[in-house]
Scaffold this active site. Structure first.
Site, PDB file in Angstrom:
ATOM      1  N   LYS A   1       0.856  -1.207  -0.035  1.00 12.03           N
ATOM      2  CA  LYS A   1       0.056  -0.070  -0.113  1.00 12.03           C
ATOM      3  C   LYS A   1       0.939   1.378  -0.117  1.00 12.03           C
ATOM      4  O   LYS A   1       1.900   1.401   0.697  1.00 12.03           O
ATOM      5  CB  LYS A   1      -0.758   0.061   1.348  1.00 12.03           C
ATOM      6  CG  LYS A   1      -1.687  -1.135   1.474  1.00 12.03           C
ATOM      7  CD  LYS A   1      -2.868  -0.942   0.471  1.00 12.03           C
ATOM      8  CE  LYS A   1      -3.903  -2.369   0.695  1.00 12.03           C
ATOM      9  NZ  LYS A   1      -5.107  -2.075  -0.202  1.00 12.03           N
TER      10      LYS A   1
ATOM     11  N   LYS B   1     -13.148  -7.511  -6.835  1.00  7.59           N
ATOM     12  CA  LYS B   1     -13.295  -8.469  -5.403  1.00  7.59           C
ATOM     13  C   LYS B   1     -14.748  -8.896  -5.613  1.00  7.59           C
ATOM     14  O   LYS B   1     -15.579  -8.316  -5.121  1.00  7.59           O
ATOM     15  CB  LYS B   1     -13.118  -7.372  -4.309  1.00  7.59           C
ATOM     16  CG  LYS B   1     -12.108  -6.636  -4.066  1.00  7.59           C
ATOM     17  CD  LYS B   1     -12.119  -5.648  -2.901  1.00  7.59           C
ATOM     18  CE  LYS B   1     -10.747  -5.118  -2.622  1.00  7.59           C
ATOM     19  NZ  LYS B   1      -9.831  -4.552  -3.549  1.00  7.59           N
TER      20      LYS B   1
HETATM   21 MG    MG Z   1      -6.911  -1.958  -3.938  1.00  6.64          MG
END
Ligand code: MG
Length: 323
Positions: free
Chosen positions: A136, A241
């Site tokens: 991240k 997702k």
């Molecule tokens: Mg992502």
């Protein structure tokens, strides 16, 4: 009319340490398990795991829908779950279809900790065979992050790829800095969601300007958003997702119809939702792109809880208090 007995139980699963992204700090995954029983006595499970900051329903909204559906549910009632509840669409339809896939069969992308901690966290998964790592970015000043990221990229053995995920947290100028750096690195697979979902036009321009591929995630969280971005010209990588995308049958149809370049990824759901997600990954995931399910290490592996139990999930179900 066919109807199945339908039960719901809530779960709360703490992370070992908070998961820090541009959206903030996340301390526990909460969701709902679904148990469908057919007249024959056959049982199947599903999972509702919303992420409201990705634009899904909240957990409470999901719970209200479940309470209104039960205790028996028909396939028609499941098909009628509205677009506003994509996590419920996934959980109920995957239970209905009995979506199951063997776990651990596909190459997995491993999520590293944020910041310089990543520098000492990649060795174990790489030794274990992982060939795709993710970090991240977008939490600190780009000049600082770029320095340690370059160090990380240089440390990685040949053949190990790196994904960067900004969770929509970069400014245009920062995104350009990151992409200029990415263009000089040999092992960057893509930069994920550099800008906020509202800035698709800028991301289309960035994609044309740099060699480093871009992937959309928050922008395409639900099938409705995915359709919209495709209509507006996005032809790059998309992160799906399944747990928050909506009805798996419709997601599959759209991805196959348009031959999308798809990375299938976890929404930090339990093994129940993972199985259904991986079943979809086998059908829509682009070969050669690791699935983003390397996340179990983020959870406390408490031996007294059966989170890591494998199918048929009855042990996990019994562990949860009836609601
Ligand atoms: Mg992502």
């Amino acid at each position: 009319m066919i109807a199945y007995r339908c039960e719901f139980r809530r779960y709360r699963r703490p992370f070992q340490r908070p998961l820090c992204t541009h959206h903030g700090s996340w301390t526990a995954r909460e969701g709902i398990l679904v148990r469908l029983t057919r007249d024959s006595g056959e049982v199947s499970f599903g999972e509702i795991a919303p992420i409201p900051w990705f634009g899904t329903e909240t957990l409470e909204e999901a719970w209200s829908l479940c309470q209104a559906l039960g205790p028996t549910v028909s396939p028609g009632a499941i098909a009628a779950i509205p677009e506003t509840h994509p996590a419920c669409q996934f959980g109920l339809e995957s239970a209905l279809l009995g979506l199951r896939s063997p776990l651990g069969k596909r190459p997995c992308c491993h999520l590293l900790p944020t910041g310089p901690a990543a520098l000492s966290a990649w060795q174990a998964p790489v030794t274990a065979g992982v060939r795709t790592l993710k970090v991240k970015v977008g939490m600190a000043e780009p000049q600082d992050e770029i320095v340690w990221l370059q160090t990380l990229a240089r440390q990685l053995p040949e053949g190990v790829k790196l994904r960067l995920d900004a969770n929509g947290g970069l400014s245009l100028e920062q995104a350009q800095q990151w992409l200029a750096m990415g263009d000089r690195l040999p092992n960057l697979e893509f930069l994920e969601q550099p800008l906020a979902p509202g800035q698709l036009d800028l991301m289309l321009a960035l994609a044309a300007q740099f060699r480093t591929p871009l992937a959309l995630d928050e922008s395409v969280a639900t099938l409705a958003q995915l359709r919209d971005c495709h209509d507006r010209g996005w032809r790059g990588i998309v992160v799906i997702k399944p747990a928050i995308a909506g009805f798996p049958s419709q997601v599959r149809q759209f991805c196959q119809q348009h031959a999308l370049d798809v990375v299938v990824s976890s929404a930090l759901e339990t093994v129940v939702g993972q199985q259904a997600g991986l079943a979809l990954a086998a059908e829509i995931g682009t070969p050669g792109r690791a699935v983003g399910y390397g996340i179990d290490h983020w959870f406390a592996n408490a031996s007294e809880t059966p989170w890591f139990f494998r199918p048929p999930f009855e042990d996990l179900w019994r562990h949860l208090p009836p609601s």
